[in-house]
Structures are given as structure tokens and as C-alpha cells.
Design a protein around this motif. Structure first.
Motif, short mmCIF file in Angstrom:
data_model
loop_
_atom_site.label_atom_id
_atom_site.label_comp_id
_atom_site.label_asym_id
_atom_site.label_seq_id
_atom_site.Cartn_x
_atom_site.Cartn_y
_atom_site.Cartn_z
N GLY A 64 30.17 84.76 82.92
CA GLY A 64 31.49 84.28 83.26
C GLY A 64 32.59 84.75 82.33
O GLY A 64 33.71 84.24 82.38
N ARG A 65 32.30 85.75 81.50
CA ARG A 65 33.33 86.25 80.59
C ARG A 65 34.15 87.39 81.19
O ARG A 65 35.27 87.65 80.76
N LEU A 66 33.59 88.05 82.19
CA LEU A 66 34.28 89.15 82.86
C LEU A 66 34.25 88.93 84.37
O LEU A 66 33.35 88.28 84.90
N VAL A 67 35.24 89.50 85.06
CA VAL A 67 35.30 89.46 86.52
C VAL A 67 35.59 90.86 87.01
O VAL A 67 36.53 91.51 86.53
N ALA A 78 39.09 83.92 83.18
CA ALA A 78 39.72 82.71 82.67
C ALA A 78 38.66 81.78 82.09
O ALA A 78 37.48 81.87 82.46
N PRO A 79 39.04 80.91 81.16
CA PRO A 79 38.07 79.94 80.62
C PRO A 79 37.47 79.09 81.73
O PRO A 79 38.08 78.90 82.78
N ARG A 200 27.70 84.00 95.25
CA ARG A 200 27.23 84.67 94.03
C ARG A 200 25.91 85.36 94.33
O ARG A 200 25.20 85.01 95.28
N PRO A 201 25.52 86.37 93.52
CA PRO A 201 24.23 87.03 93.73
C PRO A 201 23.08 86.07 93.43
O PRO A 201 23.20 85.21 92.55
N PRO A 202 21.96 86.18 94.14
CA PRO A 202 20.78 85.38 93.80
C PRO A 202 20.37 85.61 92.34
O PRO A 202 20.47 86.73 91.84
N GLY A 203 19.94 84.55 91.68
CA GLY A 203 19.57 84.66 90.28
C GLY A 203 20.70 84.39 89.31
O GLY A 203 20.50 84.39 88.09
N SER A 204 21.91 84.15 89.84
CA SER A 204 23.05 83.84 88.96
C SER A 204 22.79 82.52 88.24
O SER A 204 22.21 81.59 88.81
N PRO A 205 23.24 82.38 86.99
CA PRO A 205 23.02 81.13 86.25
C PRO A 205 23.80 79.98 86.85
O PRO A 205 24.97 80.14 87.25
N VAL A 206 23.17 78.81 86.93
CA VAL A 206 23.81 77.61 87.47
C VAL A 206 23.44 76.41 86.61
O VAL A 206 22.45 76.45 85.85
N LEU A 207 24.23 75.36 86.71
CA LEU A 207 23.94 74.08 86.08
C LEU A 207 23.45 73.14 87.18
O LEU A 207 24.17 72.91 88.16
N VAL A 208 22.24 72.64 87.03
CA VAL A 208 21.65 71.78 88.05
C VAL A 208 21.73 70.33 87.57
O VAL A 208 21.13 69.97 86.55
N MET A 209 22.48 69.51 88.27
CA MET A 209 22.62 68.10 87.92
C MET A 209 21.89 67.26 88.96
O MET A 209 22.18 67.34 90.16
N THR A 210 20.95 66.45 88.49
CA THR A 210 20.19 65.56 89.36
C THR A 210 20.63 64.12 89.08
O THR A 210 20.61 63.68 87.94
N THR A 211 21.06 63.41 90.12
CA THR A 211 21.56 62.05 89.97
C THR A 211 20.80 61.11 90.89
O THR A 211 20.67 61.37 92.09
N THR A 226 24.26 71.80 92.34
CA THR A 226 24.13 73.08 91.66
C THR A 226 25.52 73.65 91.43
O THR A 226 26.21 74.01 92.38
N TYR A 227 25.94 73.71 90.16
CA TYR A 227 27.27 74.19 89.80
C TYR A 227 27.21 75.60 89.23
O TYR A 227 26.28 75.94 88.48
N ARG A 228 28.20 76.40 89.55
CA ARG A 228 28.31 77.75 88.96
C ARG A 228 28.48 77.63 87.46
O ARG A 228 29.43 77.01 86.97
N ALA A 229 27.58 78.26 86.71
CA ALA A 229 27.67 78.20 85.26
C ALA A 229 28.68 79.19 84.70
O ALA A 229 29.09 79.06 83.54
N ASP A 230 29.09 80.15 85.52
CA ASP A 230 30.02 81.16 85.02
C ASP A 230 31.47 80.68 85.04
O ASP A 230 32.30 81.19 84.30
N THR A 231 31.78 79.68 85.88
CA THR A 231 33.16 79.24 85.99
C THR A 231 33.35 77.76 85.69
O THR A 231 34.49 77.31 85.58
N CYS A 232 32.27 77.00 85.59
CA CYS A 232 32.39 75.54 85.46
C CYS A 232 31.82 75.02 84.15
O CYS A 232 30.85 75.55 83.61
#
Length: 257
Positions: A64-67, A78-79, A200-211, A226-232
Motif C-alpha cells: 500500500g505504499r505505491l499505486v 496516500a496514508p 484486488r489481485p488474489p493473494g493480496s494482504p488483508v486484515l481478517v476480523m472475526t466478531t 476482510t479489509y484491504r491491508a494496503d489502504t485500511c
């Protein structure tokens, strides 16, 4: 065979070393939205092959540092955007969340062994699953599978269309009084279906939150987001702390026999 207890040093890949060097340059020489020099210039500056440079750039894009923009080039991203995920800000599934989430579909099926364990119900018991996509600033930032045991919604009306079923499940949930919840977050990768929804391409990093949500002394819903780890980056409250009431401390998990 005896061991010496010493670790064998593993040489750092060239692209990974270049990634570190590029990060320093990004932080000190460039600003958000600025376009990086082209690959030929960067390869000459850092004395590396184009293939090595592309590996480093690919890695930084995943982080998520480059686009990359077709016809424009590689830009400084962007951050990460803070995404509130606590129930007080985001609301219990239903009307309060409908503005942020778009329903994809709703299915009803027997619980798998893993799902039955997570919901504290018998394997094969009927479960409604609502799939949704979370929107933020016009971009898909998360997917969610919200699993609800049919036994938790005994007065769910009949429905003709799938969209009616999803609305009914969410409205019934909204009427329940949540008295406990428990969350966990871990790093994962987007599977093909999730990646398509997140664009996003398969295999992209994500944050998985289980509630897990509890009401009336039992678990009534399990949400896997499942949240995008590159932008969130996930925020849990004004203090930055996770503010939830542990399910185990307030409820008795009932397993159907």
C-alpha cells in the motif's frame, strides 16, 4: 546428529534490500500523489536490474505504499484510511450500517463443522449468510460474511427474492439487544472471490476480523470481515483500544443437541 544452537544466516534477497532503500527514498524525497521516476531511471540510480526493481515495486504496491495508474505511472500512495469497526460507531447490522455496506447476496444452508463451532450450534443446523461489501470514499474496502443461525431468528418471515431475505435477516438482527461481543484480528490473504469484490489481485494482504455477537444468553451472529491491508487501518474507538464485552464473560454458549 548434534546441533550447535546457532542460526544460519540467510542472505537478504536483492529486491528486498532495494525495497528498504526505496522506502527511505519515498519517506524523505517524495510526497503523497507524486509520480516516481520511470523504471529506467530508477534502475540506473540504484544500480539494479529492471527485474529486481519490478519485484521491489510490486512488493511496495502490495504493502500500500505505491499505486500504479495506467497511462500515468507509479505514484506515492496516500496514508492508510482509519476505518471505525467498533459497534458504537458503526452500529449493529441493520439500518445503522446500511449506508456503509452494500448487500451482495444472502443464502441459507446447513452449517459446516467450522461454522457450527464458531456459532456454538450443531453441525448441519440451518444458517443464514449475508454477504456484503463495505464502501469508503467510493472504494470497496472490505467484504463481510455475516452468519446467523436460523434458531436466532425464529420469526423470520417468508420471502420471494434473495434481496428480501437479506433485508429481513438484517432487520431481525437489529431488533435483538446485544449483550456481549468478542473480536479478533489477524493477517491473511484475499482468496479469489474476496479479491474480486475488493478489486484486488488474489493473494493480496488483508486484515481478517472475526466478531461473535451474543444476545439473550447465546451467540446470535458471527461476522467475518476482510479489509484491504494496503489502504485500511482499523480503529476500535476514541481511545484506540478494543472496546468490547467478551462473549465468554457474559453469556453461556448453547450447543444444539
Amino acid at each position: 546428529m548434534g546441533t550447535t544452537g546457532q542460526l544460519t544466516a540467510v542472505p537478504e534477497p536483492k529486491y528486498w534490500h532495494l525495497r528498504t532503500v526505496l522506502l527511505r527514498a519515498i519517506d524523505t524525497e517524495f510526497s503523497t500523489g507524486q509520480i516516481l521516476p520511470n523504471e529506467r531511471e530508477l534502475s540506473a540510480r540504484f544500480g539494479v536490474a529492471r527485474a529486481t526493481l519490478r519485484q521491489a515495486l510490486d512488493q511496495l504496491e502490495l504493502e500500500g505504499r505505491l499505486v500504479r495508474r495506467r497511462g500515468i505511472g507509479t505514484l506515492i500512495a496516500a496514508p492508510r484510511v482509519g476505518v471505525p469497526v467498533n459497534r458504537h460507531e458503526e452500529g449493529w447490522p441493520g439500518t445503522a450500517r446500511s449506508q456503509a455496506w452494500r448487500t451482495v447476496d444472502c443464502t441459507t444452508a446447513p452449517a459446516t463443522p467450522q461454522l457450527a463451532k464458531g456459532l456454538g450450534i450443531a453441525e448441519g443446523a440451518t444458517v443464514h449468510t449475508v454477504r456484503r461489501v463495505r464502501m469508503l470514499q467510493g472504494q470497496n474496502v472490505a467484504t463481510e460474511s455475516l452468519h446467523v443461525p436460523a434458531s436466532a431468528l425464529p420469526h423470520l418471515p417468508g420471502f420471494r427474492a434473495e434481496s428480501d431475505r437479506a433485508r429481513s435477516v438484517l432487520r431481525q438482527l437489529e431488533r435483538l439487544e446485544v449483550d456481549g461481543e468478542s473480536r479478533s484480528v489477524e493477517l491473511g490473504v484475499a482468496e479469489a472471490e474476496q479479491a474480486a469484490l475488493l478489486e484486488r489481485p488474489p493473494g493480496s494482504p488483508v486484515l481478517v476480523m472475526t466478531t461473535q455477537y451474543a444476545a439473550g444468553g447465546r451467540l446470535v451472529a458471527l461476522a467475518v470481515s476482510t479489509y484491504r491491508a494496503d489502504t485500511c487501518k482499523l480503529t476500535f474507538g476514541e481511545t484506540g483500544l478494543v472496546e468490547v464485552t467478551p462473549v465468554a464473560a457474559t453469556t453461556e454458549v448453547r450447543t444444539a443437541s
